[in-house]
Design an enzyme around this catalytic site. Structure first.
Site, short mmCIF file in Angstrom:
data_model
loop_
_atom_site.label_atom_id
_atom_site.label_comp_id
_atom_site.label_asym_id
_atom_site.label_seq_id
_atom_site.Cartn_x
_atom_site.Cartn_y
_atom_site.Cartn_z
NE ARG A 1 -2.54 1.03 3.51
CZ ARG A 1 -2.73 0.20 4.53
NH1 ARG A 1 -3.47 -0.86 4.41
NH2 ARG A 1 -2.18 0.45 5.70
CG ASP B 1 -7.52 20.07 -10.02
OD1 ASP B 1 -6.74 19.79 -10.95
OD2 ASP B 1 -8.63 19.53 -9.87
CE1 TYR C 1 -13.94 16.78 -12.25
CE2 TYR C 1 -13.29 16.05 -10.06
CZ TYR C 1 -13.76 15.76 -11.34
OH TYR C 1 -14.02 14.46 -11.68
CE LYS D 1 -10.30 13.84 -16.03
NZ LYS D 1 -10.61 14.93 -15.14
C1 LIG Z 1 -11.16 14.69 -13.81
C2 LIG Z 1 -10.73 15.76 -12.89
C3 LIG Z 1 -10.41 15.45 -11.55
C4 LIG Z 1 -10.63 14.10 -10.96
O1 LIG Z 1 -9.83 13.11 -11.51
P1 LIG Z 1 -10.27 11.57 -11.47
O2 LIG Z 1 -9.02 10.85 -11.80
O3 LIG Z 1 -11.38 11.43 -12.45
O4 LIG Z 1 -10.72 11.29 -10.06
C5 LIG Z 1 -9.94 16.47 -10.77
N1 LIG Z 1 -9.79 17.73 -11.24
C6 LIG Z 1 -10.09 18.05 -12.50
C7 LIG Z 1 -9.90 19.45 -12.96
C8 LIG Z 1 -10.58 17.08 -13.36
O5 LIG Z 1 -10.91 17.42 -14.60
#
Ligand SMILES: *Cc1c(COP(=O)(O)O)cnc(C)c1O
Length: 391
Positions: A56, A181, A109, A206
């Site tokens: 983990r 983020d 988000y 992404k």
């Molecule tokens: C998709 C996204 C997330 C979350 O990511 P996941 O891997 O889907 O949990 C966080 N912030 C932004 C800006 C996103 O587009």
């Protein structure tokens, strides 16, 4: 070492791996210690790269991705977790206790907003949403108990820009941590730690993964914040699996060339859309008409392929649906950053509380994929024909 070279060379060492270019995938739960003394040593040093205690808490495969991404984004260290949302949650939970206060950007988000309102909100943590344009004015919202100032730029769905250096300066004067983020720029077109960010949480799902097949989050911090964030991530148990980490690392090697192409095509589509009579406005920070363009130019070195546009408020829903349902090349779905183009209707109004979303026309978000841009424009052209009832 320049960035492009880091992307290729960080996090791997073929000489220590039989000359094999990529690091091996280690599958582990139990990791055996040779002696009591070694057990103690490993436990005392368990957040250091190269020290392994339990599956983990990471393997050499995790180290490879974490070392590479920390070097590329300019952070001290990274930890790979199960998803982007897990990265956001673990980063915030590292700092919060009952009675604390979060300053959260209004265009955040959606699931991060949900985490504030419905998860930590239930445990006595209060969140105030602020106007993304606030800049140094953030100081008026900081309270005695404010722990986190959270930024995301460009904002989800609406692509609002934020003056992150100005916000960070005020946050630091008041002793708050700045969490960002940075999913949109993937740690490439924006350098969080050069702009005052302490902790960067992002969805590697992404652009870094880049192939729409893996969920992955990365938390990267300054040296000062690492000792707080790393154990918090471990304590939540949202670790990432080694095969997913391997695929993320593979995606990372081509990140920059893909991003540059996403940018080029995204700007082409955005400009084409801007000239369409059906379009009210295009929300893309690289366009000079965008209200946050100057900040983007100052702080960013590029743009990803994700942006939105707003239709004029004169099309019935059935026509908009016909436009979207008939797209040949653009898939409709959540997430983005893969090789394929995406299109999606969205309504930011339900996710705004500090600044009302006043646009009346339908917002449509586009992810410009790696297809030929002329084909993508042709597909949009057909879409507008359906929108206008000429199908
Ligand atoms: C998709 C996204 C997330 C979350 O990511 P996941 O891997 O889907 O949990 C966080 N912030 C932004 C800006 C996103 O587009």
């Amino acid at each position: 070492m320049k960035e492009d070279t880091k992307i290729i060379h960080k996090g791997r060492d073929p000489k220590s791996n039989h000359g094999i270019i990529n690091p091996p995938v280690y599958h582990a739960s139990t990791i055996a210690w040779g002696s009591v003394e070694e057990m103690k040593y490993r436990r005392d040093h368990r957040w250091e790269p190269g020290v392994y205690t339990y599956g983990r808490h990471g393997t050499p495969t995790h180290d490879a991705l974490e070392e590479a991404f920390a070097a590329i984004s300019g952070g001290y260290r990274s930890v790979a977790v199960a998803s982007g949302l897990a990265a956001i949650n673990a980063a915030m939970l590292a700092y919060l206790k009952q009675g604390d206060h979060i300053l959260m950007v209004d265009c955040v988000y959606g699931p991060a907003r949900n985490f504030c309102d419905n998860i930590v909100g239930r445990f006595g943590v209060e969140t105030t949403y602020y106007d993304p344009k606030i800049g140094a004015g953030i100081k008026d919202l900081i309270r005695e108990n404010t722990k986190i100032v959270y930024v995301e730029a460009p904002g989800s769905l609406t692509f609002d820009m934020q003056d992150i250096p100005a916000i960070a300066e005020e946050a630091h004067k008041a002793g708050c941590v700045v969490i960002m983020d940075d999913t949109w720029s993937a740690g490439i077109y924006f350098k969080p730690f050069e702009n005052g960010v302490d902790v960067c949480a992002m969805a590697a799902t992404k652009y870094i993964v880049g192939h729409s097949d893996v969920m992955m989050g990365l938390i990267t911090t300054t040296e000062e914040q690492w000792a707080k964030v790393r154990p918090s991530a471990a304590a939540l148990g949202a670790n990432s699996g080694p095969d997913d980490v391997y695929l993320t690392l593979r995606g990372l090697r081509t990140l920059k060339v893909r991003l540059d192409r996403h940018m080029e095509t995204g700007i082409k589509l955005a400009k084409w859309l801007q000239a369409r009579p059906e379009v009210d406005r295009v929300l893309h920070p690289a366009l000079p008409e965008h209200p946050g363009h100057d900040i983007w130019k100052r702080d960013f070195t590029g743009a990803s392929g994700l942006f939105s546009f707003v239709l004029k408020d004169e099309f019935p829903e059935s026509r908009i649906n016909a436009m979207l349902d008939g797209m040949e090349l653009y898939a409709m779905g959540a997430s983005w950053g893969g090789f394929e183009s995406l299109i999606m209707p969205a309504n930011p109004a339900g996710n705004r509380t500090a600044v009302e979303w006043t646009d009346k026309g339908q917002l449509i978000r586009i992810h410009a994929g790696l297809e030929d841009p002329e084909d993508l424009i042709e597909d949009l052209q057909q879409g507008f024909n359906r929108l206008n009832g000429n199908d």
